[in-house]
Design a protein around this motif. Structure first.
Motif, PDB file in Angstrom:
ATOM      1  N   ALA A  80      12.153 -25.502   5.768  1.00 39.37           N
ATOM      2  CA  ALA A  80      10.817 -24.919   5.689  1.00 39.37           C
ATOM      3  C   ALA A  80       9.768 -25.791   6.354  1.00 39.37           C
ATOM      4  O   ALA A  80       8.687 -25.312   6.713  1.00 39.37           O
ATOM      5  CB  ALA A  80      10.437 -24.669   4.228  1.00 39.37           C
TER       6      ALA A  80
ATOM      7  N   VAL B 150      15.215 -22.222   3.597  1.00 35.29           N
ATOM      8  CA  VAL B 150      14.149 -23.043   3.019  1.00 35.29           C
ATOM      9  C   VAL B 150      14.652 -24.348   2.415  1.00 35.29           C
ATOM     10  O   VAL B 150      13.860 -25.204   2.023  1.00 35.29           O
ATOM     11  CB  VAL B 150      13.354 -22.246   1.962  1.00 35.29           C
ATOM     12  CG1 VAL B 150      12.574 -21.130   2.643  1.00 35.29           C
ATOM     13  CG2 VAL B 150      14.266 -21.694   0.877  1.00 35.29           C
TER      14      VAL B 150
ATOM     15  N   TYR C 252       4.552 -30.231   2.720  1.00 43.61           N
ATOM     16  CA  TYR C 252       5.740 -29.421   2.408  1.00 43.61           C
ATOM     17  C   TYR C 252       5.383 -28.213   1.542  1.00 43.61           C
ATOM     18  O   TYR C 252       5.980 -27.141   1.696  1.00 43.61           O
ATOM     19  CB  TYR C 252       6.809 -30.284   1.741  1.00 43.61           C
ATOM     20  CG  TYR C 252       7.715 -30.932   2.767  1.00 43.61           C
ATOM     21  CD1 TYR C 252       8.753 -30.222   3.350  1.00 43.61           C
ATOM     22  CD2 TYR C 252       7.503 -32.243   3.169  1.00 43.61           C
ATOM     23  CE1 TYR C 252       9.576 -30.799   4.303  1.00 43.61           C
ATOM     24  CE2 TYR C 252       8.329 -32.830   4.130  1.00 43.61           C
ATOM     25  CZ  TYR C 252       9.357 -32.094   4.691  1.00 43.61           C
ATOM     26  OH  TYR C 252      10.167 -32.655   5.644  1.00 43.61           O
TER      27      TYR C 252
ATOM     28  N   GLU D  75       6.068 -24.381   2.705  1.00 48.76           N
ATOM     29  CA  GLU D  75       6.707 -23.338   1.915  1.00 48.76           C
ATOM     30  C   GLU D  75       5.927 -22.033   1.998  1.00 48.76           C
ATOM     31  O   GLU D  75       6.498 -20.960   2.213  1.00 48.76           O
ATOM     32  CB  GLU D  75       6.798 -23.769   0.448  1.00 48.76           C
ATOM     33  CG  GLU D  75       7.882 -24.761   0.135  1.00 48.76           C
ATOM     34  CD  GLU D  75       7.996 -25.044  -1.351  1.00 48.76           C
ATOM     35  OE1 GLU D  75       8.882 -25.817  -1.734  1.00 48.76           O
ATOM     36  OE2 GLU D  75       7.199 -24.481  -2.146  1.00 48.76           O
TER      37      GLU D  75
ATOM     38  N   TYR E   9      11.313 -19.306  -5.476  1.00 47.95           N
ATOM     39  CA  TYR E   9      10.455 -18.599  -4.519  1.00 47.95           C
ATOM     40  C   TYR E   9       9.953 -17.276  -5.089  1.00 47.95           C
ATOM     41  O   TYR E   9       8.831 -16.851  -4.784  1.00 47.95           O
ATOM     42  CB  TYR E   9      11.205 -18.384  -3.199  1.00 47.95           C
ATOM     43  CG  TYR E   9      11.070 -19.587  -2.286  1.00 47.95           C
ATOM     44  CD1 TYR E   9      10.083 -19.638  -1.319  1.00 47.95           C
ATOM     45  CD2 TYR E   9      11.915 -20.687  -2.434  1.00 47.95           C
ATOM     46  CE1 TYR E   9       9.929 -20.750  -0.500  1.00 47.95           C
ATOM     47  CE2 TYR E   9      11.775 -21.808  -1.630  1.00 47.95           C
ATOM     48  CZ  TYR E   9      10.775 -21.835  -0.675  1.00 47.95           C
ATOM     49  OH  TYR E   9      10.618 -22.946   0.118  1.00 47.95           O
TER      50      TYR E   9
END
Length: 361
Positions: free
Chosen positions: A88, A108, A126, A130, A151
């Protein structure tokens, strides 16, 4: 396939996945291009995959993104039906791929922002990446149910769950082990990069507290974690039972070490389905793993778990006190790997994803 060190696989889980999946896609009749960096020999092709070698900035915060940027620039001049982007962290480059009308799926990986090597700025990057991966990917790929749940809960984003595969070993090459100075069933094993979230120091500390008679063999190092590596070395220096052997690049020997260990101690805590754990399971190694949801998901009922140094010591002593029970756990782990984590199944699911992406283009 973009965003990794590429193939031949000599570094980590992404590279192994690309090699296993890519070779099977080639065998199924597809053209596969892999972007590579840092290869000692710049092969034009590997197992039917066409390799494109490009440079990268040698810095822990810039290496991946700089190489992926060059890879995307090359991709825009050499279009493809589908792009698979790994990590990601590469999400800021996804709009360029989309502008070229190339359907893109992003793997990811784990919860990279939780890794101790990233400072506040790195963690914020980071987390931003995402969100961008969710926004700009046609599909997200999660390698574990727990990552898929993360997620969904955090971003309300669906994903496709495709794990890694496990190589299955039915036996141990005892001759190869002996040549390297090891005896089957005669050592405990750790294989990990030296990073805090992999808890190598905790495992060594726990081992030192134990009354173990078998040595602890620690395979691994880290290019950007000198202070953490020194801590592990300092701990190990106090007990001749602990052997720090660095990287083992002979894959046949490493396979024999997995298959021949009395126990495999797995400290990884922030990834999803970890390839090293699967490799140990496929070899029938009795696994003692750090107590997090990802490791429970992969091991099912075939593992023992630890959360502190005292529990590491207890687990190691239990293995030495009852080696047959430990081996039975290892056998159950191998059967679980054989049933749930096969590379043929993984590659077939990637093929289905790519065909769906192409059809929806």
């Amino acid at each position: 396939m973009i965003g990794t060190r590429g193939v031949p696989a000599r570094y980590g889980g992404f590279e192994t996945a690309i090699e296993e999946i890519g070779a099977r896609l080639v065998a199924a009749g597809h053209d596969v291009r892999v972007y590579c960096r840092g290869a000692e020999s710049r092969l034009p092709e590997h197992k039917g995959m066409r390799l494109v070698h490009l440079p990268a900035v040698r810095h822990k915060t810039l290496e991946t993104l700089s190489h992926t940027a060059l890879s995307v620039a090359h991709l825009l001049r050499s279009p493809t039906d589908v792009a698979l982007v790994f990590n990601a962290a590469n999400a800021p480059l996804l709009p360029l791929i989309r502008m070229a009308r190339i359907p893109v799926a992003t793997h990811v990986d784990g919860l990279e922002w939780k890794r101790a090597k990233w400072n506040g700025t790195g963690q914020r990057y980071y987390l931003m990446a995402e969100r961008l991966a969710v926004r700009w990917s046609r599909e997200l790929i999660a390698d574990a149910d727990a990552i898929q749940d993360y997620y969904q809960k955090r971003y309300h984003a669906p994903s496709v769950m495709i794990p890694y595969g496990a190589p299955i070993q039915e036996g141990c090459d005892q001759e190869l082990l002996s040549e390297a100075g090891y005896k089957a069933g005669g050592f405990h094993l750790v294989v990990a990069r030296f990073e805090p979230e992999n808890h190598v120091d905790l495992i060594v500390e726990g081992y030192l507290r134990s009354r173990a008679t078998l040595p602890l063999i620690v395979v691994g190092s880290a290019p950007y974690a000198e202070e953490y590596s020194r801590r592990i070395a300092t701990l190990a220096a106090g007990d001749e039972r602990v052997k720090l052997v660095g990287g083992v690049w002979d894959q046949d020997l490493l396979d024999a070490m997995y298959a021949g260990c009395a126990s495999y101690l797995h400290g990884h805590s922030v990834g999803g389905t970890n390839p090293s754990l699967l490799r140990a399971m496929g070899a029938g190694a009795p696994v003692v793993a750090f107590d997090v949801v990802f490791n429970h998901e992969v091991l099912g009922g075939s593992g023992a778990f630890f959360a502190d140094a005292g529990q590491v010591a207890d687990a190691i002593e239990a293995v030495e006190a009852a080696p047959e029970a430990a081996r039975d756990r290892g056998d159950r782990g191998r059967e679980r790997a054989r049933k749930h984590y096969t590379w043929d199944d993984v590659a077939a699911r990637y093929e289905r994803l790519c065909l769906d992406l192409k059809a929806a283009r």
